[in-house]
Design a protein around this motif. Sequence first.
Motif, mmCIF file in Angstrom:
data_model
loop_
_atom_site.group_PDB
_atom_site.id
_atom_site.type_symbol
_atom_site.label_atom_id
_atom_site.label_comp_id
_atom_site.label_asym_id
_atom_site.label_seq_id
_atom_site.Cartn_x
_atom_site.Cartn_y
_atom_site.Cartn_z
ATOM 1 N N PHE A 218 0.832 -1.211 0.000
ATOM 2 C CA PHE A 218 0.000 0.000 0.000
ATOM 3 C C PHE A 218 0.865 1.258 0.000
ATOM 4 O O PHE A 218 0.587 2.216 -0.736
ATOM 5 N N ARG A 219 1.918 1.273 0.800
ATOM 6 C CA ARG A 219 2.782 2.451 0.852
ATOM 7 C C ARG A 219 3.491 2.674 -0.485
ATOM 8 O O ARG A 219 3.620 3.816 -0.957
ATOM 9 N N SER A 220 3.943 1.590 -1.100
ATOM 10 C CA SER A 220 4.597 1.710 -2.401
ATOM 11 C C SER A 220 3.616 2.189 -3.459
ATOM 12 O O SER A 220 3.968 3.013 -4.324
ATOM 13 N N ALA A 221 2.390 1.678 -3.403
ATOM 14 C CA ALA A 221 1.370 2.103 -4.366
ATOM 15 C C ALA A 221 1.067 3.590 -4.222
ATOM 16 O O ALA A 221 0.896 4.306 -5.218
ATOM 17 N N GLN A 222 1.011 4.066 -2.988
ATOM 18 C CA GLN A 222 0.777 5.491 -2.760
ATOM 19 C C GLN A 222 1.939 6.333 -3.275
ATOM 20 O O GLN A 222 1.736 7.369 -3.924
ATOM 21 N N LYS A 223 3.146 5.875 -3.005
ATOM 22 C CA LYS A 223 4.332 6.616 -3.428
ATOM 23 C C LYS A 223 4.430 6.694 -4.945
ATOM 24 O O LYS A 223 4.815 7.741 -5.507
ATOM 25 N N LEU A 224 4.080 5.618 -5.623
ATOM 26 C CA LEU A 224 4.216 5.545 -7.077
ATOM 27 C C LEU A 224 2.936 5.898 -7.816
ATOM 28 O O LEU A 224 2.872 5.785 -9.042
ATOM 29 N N ASP A 225 1.903 6.293 -7.054
ATOM 30 C CA ASP A 225 0.603 6.654 -7.642
ATOM 31 C C ASP A 225 0.037 5.509 -8.483
ATOM 32 O O ASP A 225 -0.415 5.692 -9.610
ATOM 33 N N VAL A 226 0.089 4.308 -7.921
ATOM 34 C CA VAL A 226 -0.473 3.124 -8.583
ATOM 35 C C VAL A 226 -1.992 3.158 -8.442
ATOM 36 O O VAL A 226 -2.519 3.332 -7.346
ATOM 37 N N GLY A 227 -2.698 3.004 -9.548
ATOM 38 C CA GLY A 227 -4.150 3.129 -9.513
ATOM 39 C C GLY A 227 -4.862 1.940 -8.913
ATOM 40 O O GLY A 227 -5.893 2.084 -8.259
ATOM 41 N N GLN A 228 -4.330 0.722 -9.116
ATOM 42 C CA GLN A 228 -5.027 -0.468 -8.633
ATOM 43 C C GLN A 228 -4.038 -1.601 -8.437
ATOM 44 O O GLN A 228 -3.029 -1.685 -9.140
ATOM 45 N N VAL A 229 -4.323 -2.435 -7.454
ATOM 46 C CA VAL A 229 -3.493 -3.601 -7.176
ATOM 47 C C VAL A 229 -4.387 -4.679 -6.586
ATOM 48 O O VAL A 229 -5.358 -4.371 -5.885
ATOM 49 N N ILE A 230 -4.100 -5.930 -6.902
ATOM 50 C CA ILE A 230 -4.861 -7.068 -6.381
ATOM 51 C C ILE A 230 -3.989 -7.831 -5.392
ATOM 52 O O ILE A 230 -2.825 -8.122 -5.675
ATOM 53 N N PHE A 231 -4.565 -8.163 -4.245
ATOM 54 C CA PHE A 231 -3.921 -9.041 -3.275
ATOM 55 C C PHE A 231 -4.541 -10.422 -3.445
ATOM 56 O O PHE A 231 -5.770 -10.567 -3.370
ATOM 57 N N GLU A 232 -3.709 -11.430 -3.657
ATOM 58 C CA GLU A 232 -4.274 -12.741 -3.938
ATOM 59 C C GLU A 232 -3.543 -13.839 -3.185
ATOM 60 O O GLU A 232 -2.387 -13.692 -2.778
ATOM 61 N N ILE A 233 -4.267 -14.943 -3.009
ATOM 62 C CA ILE A 233 -3.683 -16.137 -2.396
ATOM 63 C C ILE A 233 -4.353 -17.349 -3.032
ATOM 64 O O ILE A 233 -5.569 -17.368 -3.254
ATOM 65 N N ALA A 234 -3.545 -18.341 -3.369
ATOM 66 C CA ALA A 234 -4.042 -19.528 -4.055
ATOM 67 C C ALA A 234 -4.551 -20.565 -3.066
ATOM 68 O O ALA A 234 -4.206 -20.539 -1.877
ATOM 69 N N ARG A 235 -5.362 -21.474 -3.579
ATOM 70 C CA ARG A 235 -5.849 -22.574 -2.749
ATOM 71 C C ARG A 235 -4.678 -23.351 -2.140
ATOM 72 O O ARG A 235 -4.703 -23.684 -0.943
ATOM 73 N N SER A 236 -3.673 -23.634 -2.939
ATOM 74 C CA SER A 236 -2.520 -24.389 -2.438
ATOM 75 C C SER A 236 -1.782 -23.606 -1.358
ATOM 76 O O SER A 236 -1.335 -24.169 -0.349
ATOM 77 N N GLU A 237 -1.659 -22.294 -1.541
ATOM 78 C CA GLU A 237 -0.959 -21.460 -0.558
ATOM 79 C C GLU A 237 -1.715 -21.417 0.768
ATOM 80 O O GLU A 237 -1.098 -21.386 1.839
ATOM 81 N N MET A 238 -3.036 -21.417 0.698
ATOM 82 C CA MET A 238 -3.823 -21.465 1.931
ATOM 83 C C MET A 238 -3.494 -22.712 2.734
ATOM 84 O O MET A 238 -3.472 -22.686 3.964
ATOM 85 N N GLY A 239 -3.213 -23.800 2.008
ATOM 86 C CA GLY A 239 -2.909 -25.055 2.681
ATOM 87 C C GLY A 239 -1.563 -25.044 3.357
ATOM 88 O O GLY A 239 -1.449 -25.283 4.565
ATOM 89 N N TYR A 240 -0.509 -24.716 2.613
ATOM 90 C CA TYR A 240 0.827 -24.850 3.207
ATOM 91 C C TYR A 240 1.224 -23.663 4.079
ATOM 92 O O TYR A 240 2.246 -23.711 4.765
ATOM 93 N N GLY B 293 -9.093 -14.718 -4.831
ATOM 94 C CA GLY B 293 -8.764 -16.122 -4.697
ATOM 95 C C GLY B 293 -8.036 -16.560 -5.949
ATOM 96 O O GLY B 293 -8.636 -16.672 -7.023
ATOM 97 N N ASP B 294 -6.747 -16.790 -5.839
ATOM 98 C CA ASP B 294 -5.917 -17.133 -6.991
ATOM 99 C C ASP B 294 -5.880 -18.652 -7.160
ATOM 100 O O ASP B 294 -5.694 -19.385 -6.190
ATOM 101 N N HIS B 295 -6.070 -19.119 -8.361
ATOM 102 C CA HIS B 295 -5.999 -20.553 -8.652
ATOM 103 C C HIS B 295 -6.815 -21.378 -7.646
ATOM 104 O O HIS B 295 -6.265 -22.176 -6.894
ATOM 105 N N PHE B 296 -8.117 -21.161 -7.649
ATOM 106 C CA PHE B 296 -9.004 -22.068 -6.915
ATOM 107 C C PHE B 296 -9.079 -23.325 -7.775
ATOM 108 O O PHE B 296 -9.930 -23.472 -8.652
ATOM 109 N N GLN B 297 -8.166 -24.207 -7.480
ATOM 110 C CA GLN B 297 -7.778 -25.265 -8.410
ATOM 111 C C GLN B 297 -8.340 -26.622 -7.999
ATOM 112 O O GLN B 297 -8.396 -26.955 -6.819
ATOM 113 N N ILE B 298 -8.748 -27.387 -8.997
ATOM 114 C CA ILE B 298 -9.129 -28.782 -8.775
ATOM 115 C C ILE B 298 -7.863 -29.633 -8.674
ATOM 116 O O ILE B 298 -6.982 -29.536 -9.530
#
Length: 217
Positions: free
Chosen positions: A78-100, A129-134
Amino acid sequence: AGLRRDLIDNLAYTAVFGADEPRQVARWLIWETAQELGCPPASIHDFYIAGGRGMWNNQTTPAINVPALTYDTACTIFRSAQKLDVGQVIFEIARSEMGYTNQRPEEYASSVLAAAIKCGHQGPVFIQGDHFQINAKGYQADGEKEVQGVRDLIDEAIAAGFYNIDVDTSTIVDLSLGGEDAQQADNALRSAQLTAYIRENEPKDITVSVGAEIGEV
């Protein structure tokens, strides 16, 4: 100022490491505070539609997986986005990452929203939700049970504020079959089914206008 200086740090810590009752209270307080301070979770759908209509161009949307130290890392983003005037960013986590990482959707969303509060972010917070994978092995053993597991995760994620979901059924492409149609049949079917399930269960009031500078969607 007091909220952002000290209290939100304590709430973020409790939302992850607290005992059951204080953990749930901390998560609720973070959620409600984000709504009040103008940094709620939202869908990026309308923004993408606006781009397709030519209302903005020459931009990319960083989609950042944050599997560890989520609160601290999200603050840095968030601080970097404010400094660089980034318009949008997505925070994501994959199904596999939730597990490990043992990090369920509610915990992840709480950490990201707490970071938005800490940094004074104004505007929608895009959590995906990144890669909600079967799982291929699980699908081979019991296809319906494995797909239901993804549906259950979708329900959990939507309830937590994940309003952007990446469906990934590519794991069940069967290259041993003859012809692309046969190889891709299950992939296409399950992708369509899960997409329809998301559309049936998505909240109806979480998309946002893309801003006066590029017009209303």
